[in-house]
Design a protein around this motif. Sequence first.
Motif, PDB file in Angstrom:
ATOM      1  N   VAL A 137       2.966  -2.232  -6.495  1.00 23.48           N
ATOM      2  CA  VAL A 137       2.505  -1.316  -5.269  1.00 23.48           C
ATOM      3  C   VAL A 137       0.911  -0.608  -5.819  1.00 23.48           C
ATOM      4  N   SER A 161       4.425   4.073   4.684  1.00 19.98           N
ATOM      5  CA  SER A 161       3.843   3.764   4.123  1.00 19.98           C
ATOM      6  C   SER A 161       4.161   2.804   3.591  1.00 19.98           C
ATOM      7  N   SER A 174      -1.468   1.992  -5.059  1.00 18.32           N
ATOM      8  CA  SER A 174      -2.266   3.121  -4.155  1.00 18.32           C
ATOM      9  C   SER A 174      -4.478   3.329  -4.310  1.00 18.32           C
ATOM     10  N   TRP A 175      -3.908   3.476  -3.057  1.00 16.91           N
ATOM     11  CA  TRP A 175      -6.003   3.726  -2.982  1.00 16.91           C
ATOM     12  C   TRP A 175      -7.037   5.218  -3.538  1.00 16.91           C
ATOM     13  N   LYS A 176      -8.428   4.857  -4.428  1.00 19.22           N
ATOM     14  CA  LYS A 176      -8.290   6.336  -4.040  1.00 19.22           C
ATOM     15  C   LYS A 176      -9.555   6.666  -3.731  1.00 19.22           C
ATOM     16  N   SER A 206       0.989  -1.166   0.090  1.00 17.35           N
ATOM     17  CA  SER A 206      -0.154  -0.049   0.300  1.00 17.35           C
ATOM     18  C   SER A 206       0.601   1.120   0.072  1.00 17.35           C
ATOM     19  N   SER A 207       0.782   2.192  -0.694  1.00 19.88           N
ATOM     20  CA  SER A 207       0.986   3.486  -0.497  1.00 19.88           C
ATOM     21  C   SER A 207       0.350   4.358   0.195  1.00 19.88           C
ATOM     22  N   GLY A 208       1.278   5.788   0.491  1.00 22.92           N
ATOM     23  CA  GLY A 208       0.543   6.977   0.842  1.00 22.92           C
ATOM     24  C   GLY A 208       2.184   7.282   2.036  1.00 22.92           C
ATOM     25  N   TYR A 255      -8.549   2.168  -7.023  1.00 18.64           N
ATOM     26  CA  TYR A 255      -7.789   2.182  -6.977  1.00 18.64           C
ATOM     27  C   TYR A 255      -6.027   1.538  -8.286  1.00 18.64           C
ATOM     28  N   THR A 256      -5.627   1.514  -8.470  1.00 16.65           N
ATOM     29  CA  THR A 256      -4.367   2.129  -8.840  1.00 16.65           C
ATOM     30  C   THR A 256      -2.637   0.457  -8.547  1.00 16.65           C
TER      31      THR A 256
END
Length: 107
Positions: free
Chosen positions: A95, A75, A97-99, A69-71, A104-105
């Motif tokens: 990775v 993270s 990435s959640w919007k 998970s990114s952040g 997500y991506t």
Amino acid sequence: MNPEQEFVIVAELAGDRAAVKTENLFLAAQLISIGFGINESSTFNLAIRDEDHRLLVIDILIELGALFSSGRDWSPAELVRYYVELGKISKKFKVISWKNPHDYTIR
């Protein structure tokens, strides 16, 4: 698609434990075989003993195709990138990435 059905998602890695989620039974069995335990909220947890143990866990998670998970604030993705910069990890990793919960991506 729910990424937890296909992947292990690493939610926490910088503290004294690794916390991951998956709904994939094969991956869940793999996590349990390396020492992860599951709690009441269906999160798999593993106590991290030291930096060498953390690096070993990261290596295993990369081999399982985990999504880090990114952040912000160390993270899981940031921590793995840090180890890459130090030359302690050389494998490619994924990775997420959640919007929002449904957007997500993966890269």
